[in-house]
Design an enzyme around this catalytic site. Structure first.
Site, PDB file in Angstrom:
ATOM      1  N   ASP A   1       0.807  -1.222   0.000  1.00 41.29           N
ATOM      2  CA  ASP A   1       0.000   0.000   0.000  1.00 41.29           C
ATOM      3  C   ASP A   1       0.839   1.271   0.000  1.00 41.29           C
ATOM      4  O   ASP A   1       0.448   2.293   0.574  1.00 41.29           O
ATOM      5  CB  ASP A   1      -0.973   0.008   1.201  1.00 41.29           C
ATOM      6  CG  ASP A   1      -1.816  -1.245   1.245  1.00 41.29           C
ATOM      7  OD1 ASP A   1      -2.219  -1.719   0.171  1.00 41.29           O
ATOM      8  OD2 ASP A   1      -2.070  -1.755   2.348  1.00 41.29           O
TER       9      ASP A   1
ATOM     10  N   HIS B   1      -4.842  -1.737  -5.593  1.00 44.49           N
ATOM     11  CA  HIS B   1      -4.110  -0.581  -6.096  1.00 44.49           C
ATOM     12  C   HIS B   1      -5.103   0.513  -6.461  1.00 44.49           C
ATOM     13  O   HIS B   1      -5.941   0.320  -7.334  1.00 44.49           O
ATOM     14  CB  HIS B   1      -3.257  -0.972  -7.312  1.00 44.49           C
ATOM     15  CG  HIS B   1      -2.198  -1.985  -6.968  1.00 44.49           C
ATOM     16  ND1 HIS B   1      -1.341  -2.515  -7.891  1.00 44.49           N
ATOM     17  CD2 HIS B   1      -1.857  -2.552  -5.783  1.00 44.49           C
ATOM     18  CE1 HIS B   1      -0.517  -3.362  -7.293  1.00 44.49           C
ATOM     19  NE2 HIS B   1      -0.827  -3.407  -6.008  1.00 44.49           N
TER      20      HIS B   1
ATOM     21  N   SER C   1       5.429  12.368  -3.817  1.00 44.72           N
ATOM     22  CA  SER C   1       3.987  12.453  -3.991  1.00 44.72           C
ATOM     23  C   SER C   1       3.364  13.136  -2.778  1.00 44.72           C
ATOM     24  O   SER C   1       3.664  12.787  -1.632  1.00 44.72           O
ATOM     25  CB  SER C   1       3.425  11.040  -4.165  1.00 44.72           C
ATOM     26  OG  SER C   1       2.027  11.081  -4.260  1.00 44.72           O
TER      27      SER C   1
HETATM   28  P1  GDP Z   1      -0.766   0.300  -3.529  1.00 38.98           P
HETATM   29  O1  GDP Z   1      -1.360  -0.965  -3.053  1.00 38.98           O
HETATM   30  O2  GDP Z   1       0.708   0.360  -3.309  1.00 38.98           O
HETATM   31  O3  GDP Z   1      -1.131   0.644  -4.948  1.00 38.98           O
HETATM   32  O4  GDP Z   1      -1.380   1.451  -2.616  1.00 38.98           O
HETATM   33  P2  GDP Z   1      -2.935   1.614  -2.198  1.00 38.98           P
HETATM   34  O5  GDP Z   1      -3.679   2.107  -3.372  1.00 38.98           O
HETATM   35  O6  GDP Z   1      -3.437   0.386  -1.533  1.00 38.98           O
HETATM   36  O7  GDP Z   1      -2.811   2.693  -1.050  1.00 38.98           O
HETATM   37  C1  GDP Z   1      -2.283   3.960  -1.280  1.00 38.98           C
HETATM   38  C2  GDP Z   1      -3.374   4.999  -0.980  1.00 38.98           C
HETATM   39  O8  GDP Z   1      -2.793   6.292  -0.879  1.00 38.98           O
HETATM   40  C3  GDP Z   1      -4.421   5.115  -2.097  1.00 38.98           C
HETATM   41  O9  GDP Z   1      -5.656   5.426  -1.514  1.00 38.98           O
HETATM   42  C4  GDP Z   1      -3.898   6.283  -2.935  1.00 38.98           C
HETATM   43  O10 GDP Z   1      -4.948   6.969  -3.630  1.00 38.98           O
HETATM   44  C5  GDP Z   1      -3.318   7.166  -1.866  1.00 38.98           C
HETATM   45  N1  GDP Z   1      -2.174   7.990  -2.264  1.00 38.98           N
HETATM   46  C6  GDP Z   1      -1.207   7.730  -3.159  1.00 38.98           C
HETATM   47  N2  GDP Z   1      -0.265   8.701  -3.123  1.00 38.98           N
HETATM   48  C7  GDP Z   1      -0.642   9.580  -2.172  1.00 38.98           C
HETATM   49  C8  GDP Z   1      -0.086  10.767  -1.633  1.00 38.98           C
HETATM   50  O11 GDP Z   1       0.988  11.214  -2.007  1.00 38.98           O
HETATM   51  N3  GDP Z   1      -0.788  11.392  -0.639  1.00 38.98           N
HETATM   52  C9  GDP Z   1      -1.965  10.914  -0.172  1.00 38.98           C
HETATM   53  N4  GDP Z   1      -2.577  11.606   0.803  1.00 38.98           N
HETATM   54  N5  GDP Z   1      -2.527   9.797  -0.639  1.00 38.98           N
HETATM   55  C10 GDP Z   1      -1.875   9.134  -1.626  1.00 38.98           C
HETATM   56  P1  IMO Z   2      -0.909  -4.199  -2.236  1.00 38.47           P
HETATM   57  O1  IMO Z   2      -0.552  -4.720  -3.619  1.00 38.47           O
HETATM   58  C1  IMO Z   2      -0.944  -4.737   2.097  1.00 38.47           C
HETATM   59  C2  IMO Z   2      -0.758  -8.864   3.566  1.00 38.47           C
HETATM   60  C3  IMO Z   2      -2.036  -9.285   4.289  1.00 38.47           C
HETATM   61  C4  IMO Z   2      -1.463 -10.288   5.270  1.00 38.47           C
HETATM   62  C5  IMO Z   2      -0.367 -10.971   4.464  1.00 38.47           C
HETATM   63  C6  IMO Z   2      -0.777 -12.289   3.835  1.00 38.47           C
HETATM   64  O2  IMO Z   2      -2.210  -3.505  -2.185  1.00 38.47           O
HETATM   65  O3  IMO Z   2       0.227  -3.447  -1.649  1.00 38.47           O
HETATM   66  P2  IMO Z   2      -2.424 -12.935   1.827  1.00 38.47           P
HETATM   67  O4  IMO Z   2      -3.887 -12.668   1.631  1.00 38.47           O
HETATM   68  O5  IMO Z   2      -1.570 -12.377   0.739  1.00 38.47           O
HETATM   69  O6  IMO Z   2      -2.119 -14.370   2.102  1.00 38.47           O
HETATM   70  O7  IMO Z   2      -2.039 -12.137   3.201  1.00 38.47           O
HETATM   71  O8  IMO Z   2      -0.017 -10.065   3.432  1.00 38.47           O
HETATM   72  N1  IMO Z   2      -0.973  -8.321   2.219  1.00 38.47           N
HETATM   73  C7  IMO Z   2      -0.986  -7.013   1.929  1.00 38.47           C
HETATM   74  N2  IMO Z   2      -0.897  -5.930   2.727  1.00 38.47           N
HETATM   75  N3  IMO Z   2      -1.058  -4.576   0.763  1.00 38.47           N
HETATM   76  C8  IMO Z   2      -1.113  -5.652  -0.052  1.00 38.47           C
HETATM   77  O9  IMO Z   2      -1.113  -5.559  -1.402  1.00 38.47           O
HETATM   78  C9  IMO Z   2      -1.114  -6.947   0.530  1.00 38.47           C
HETATM   79  N4  IMO Z   2      -1.170  -8.188   0.027  1.00 38.47           N
HETATM   80  C10 IMO Z   2      -1.066  -9.018   1.066  1.00 38.47           C
HETATM   81  O10 IMO Z   2      -2.629  -8.190   4.943  1.00 38.47           O
HETATM   82  O11 IMO Z   2      -0.844  -9.624   6.338  1.00 38.47           O
HETATM   83 MG    MG Z   3      -2.860  -1.627  -1.761  1.00 37.03          MG
END
Ligand code: GDP
Ligand code: IMO
Ligand code: MG
Length: 432
Positions: free
Chosen positions: A12, A40, A418
């Site tokens: 994340d 994502h 960012s």
């Molecule tokens: P990913 O799994 O790595 O793609 O990340 P996620 O989408 O799960 O979580 C990142 C969150 O932060 C999302 O809700 C994005 O829209 C948000 N985000 C990304 N960049 C920024 C930033 O620079 N500032 C803030 N406040 N939010 C951001």
């Molecule tokens: P993105 O791509 C955050 C974590 C789960 C759990 C562990 C194992 O959005 O960054 P699983 O279901 O994969 O067997 O869970 O891994 N986990 C993540 N945490 N972002 C993710 O993906 C994750 N994918 C798996 O929370 O602790």
């Molecule tokens: Mg994510």
């Protein structure tokens, strides 16, 4: 130039945003690991997209997207995503390709995932992994176990499909019973659904290994979209509190069929602080008002499960380790806006071990990592306007000092900063 995007923490970090941002410089966006456990988020103007299996590049018109052999595909979730995108006028026809070797996630994997979690929670330690319950672990287990596994290409071969599903249902029903789970898969229902998915997804299922090699030969530029993140890598993460794939950049060759030399540039995605979802060690975790403030300001709630994310200070011991593993050539520092307005900001630069000694090396073992105490570098906080027009030099002094420290400690340039979810909220200037 082929680019890898990989998360340097526990997920994340904002990989989706950076994939979306860099997609126009490429021709093909490729997922190589994980499954629908990923979430994502991409914000485009008024629209927010939460992508799980679909490569984030799909939002850009005319870009080809590949789900590589290293991914485990839940056809039900993938169909939901395709339908949802099509209903929002994002056409996926003719530009989404799924590896015939990617393994299929079925109901029994999700049942087993839940049953294993419950079993662990009832056990001696009482601690489960905190998985997303998307069937990821059991699907990769079947892949390695071989006999009961089903690959996307098998959806197109009726007799193989039927035989494999019946064997898998027999085996997994016994496992579910022994785990005390009352649920059982229904083989005939699964066979019928797989036939339907085969018909729906058939034109997209292909040998993506040759497709990708052909793309490279034709001079197309590839963008590899990592899911999950390095500290969740099954070999190199905080085992056993990890996911079940090689989610670091090390997973790209195996998960696509391309040689390591296909990767020219590795952009490591790093939050300006740390978060983690699920169980497992987290040395810099904050259990106080600052942790709560980061969670609320950063909207740190899971994209896939909605769970509150655990929040803490940036851990440069961990990021140094993951940057090393991935061969990171530059860093995107995300969510810096969330740290605005704090009196003090900290970065962990070393760990104190239970015997009193210190180390600046990461310890990729959950039990040992639980025992370390973070050693921090402290920085004055900063405040200020977030209305920038793309230049990193406009950041407040405190924020610039923070970024300079990260760059000099890691000896890797921060290529992007960012300060908000939108494409425009990105400062692209490299180090001054
Ligand atoms: P990913 O799994 O790595 O793609 O990340 P996620 O989408 O799960 O979580 C990142 C969150 O932060 C999302 O809700 C994005 O829209 C948000 N985000 C990304 N960049 C920024 C930033 O620079 N500032 C803030 N406040 N939010 C951001
Ligand atoms: P993105 O791509 C955050 C974590 C789960 C759990 C562990 C194992 O959005 O960054 P699983 O279901 O994969 O067997 O869970 O891994 N986990 C993540 N945490 N972002 C993710 O993906 C994750 N994918 C798996 O929370 O602790
Ligand atoms: Mg994510």
């Amino acid at each position: 130039m082929n680019t890898a995007i990989t998360g340097l923490q526990w997920g994340d970090e904002g990989k989706g945003k950076i994939v979306d941002l860099l997609t126009p410089e490429h021709d093909v966006v490729v997922r190589y690991n994980g499954g629908a456990n990923a979430g994502h988020t991409v914000v485009v103007g008024e629209e927010t997209y939460a992508l799980h299996l679909m490569p984030s590049g799909i939002l850009a018109p005319d870009i080809e997207c590949v789900i590589g052999n290293g991914v485990v595909v839940d056809p039900e979730k993938l169909m939901e995503e395709i339908d949802s995108l099509e209903s929002r006028h994002i056409d996926t026809e003719g530009r989404l390709f799924i590896s015939d070797r990617a393994h299929v996630v079925l109901d029994y994997h999700k049942m087993l995932d839940g049953a294993l979690e419950e079993f662990l929670a009832r056990g001696r330690s009482g601690e489960s992994i905190g998985t997303t319950r998307r069937g990821i672990g059991p699907a990769y287990a079947d892949k390695v176990l071989r006999a009961p596994a089903l690959r996307m290409g098998d959806l197109l071969h009726d007799s193989v499909l039927e035989e494999r599903i019946r064997i898998a249902c027999d085996l997994h029903s016994e496992q579910l019973a022994s785990l005390g789970c009352p649920e059982r898969p229904d083989p005939q229902q699964l066979i019928d659904r797989c036939r339907q998915w085969g018909a729906q997804l058939g034109p997209r299922i292909t040998d993506t290994t040759y497709l990708l090699h052909d793309a490279v030969t034709a001079g197309k530029k590839l963008l590899f979209e990592g899911a999950n993140a390095c500290l969740l890598d099954v070999d190199h993460g905080t085992y056993p509190f990890v996911t079940s794939s090689n989610c670091s950049a090390l997973g790209i060759p195996a998960g696509t069929g391309l040689p390591p030399s296909s990767i020219d540039r590795v952009v490591g995605i790093m939050k300006a602080y740390s978060t983690r979802v699920g169980a497992g060690p987290f040395p810099t975790e904050l259990h106080d008002a600052i942790g709560d403030r980061i969670r609320e300001k950063g909207r740190e709630y899971g994209t896939t499960t909605g769970r509150p994310r655990r929040c803490g200070w940036l851990d440069l011991v961990a990021v140094g380790y993951t940057s090393m593993l991935c061969g990171t050539t530059s860093i995107a520092c995300m969510l810096l806006d969330v740290l605005f307005g704090l009196d003090e900001v900290r970065i962990c630069t070393a760990y104190r071990l239970p015997d009193g000694s210190t180390t600046s090396r990461f310890i990729p073992d959950a039990h040992q990592l639980e025992g370390v105490e973070p050693i921090y570098e402290s920085f004055d906080g900063w405040d200020g306007d977030l209305d920038f027009d793309g230049d990193r030099d406009q950041l407040p002094d405190g924020a610039r000092r923070y970024l300079d420290f990260i760059e000099s400690t890691l000896d890797i340039p921060i290529e992007m900063v960012s300060v908000g979810p939108e494409r425009t909220q990105t400062l692209l200037a490299t180090a001054h």
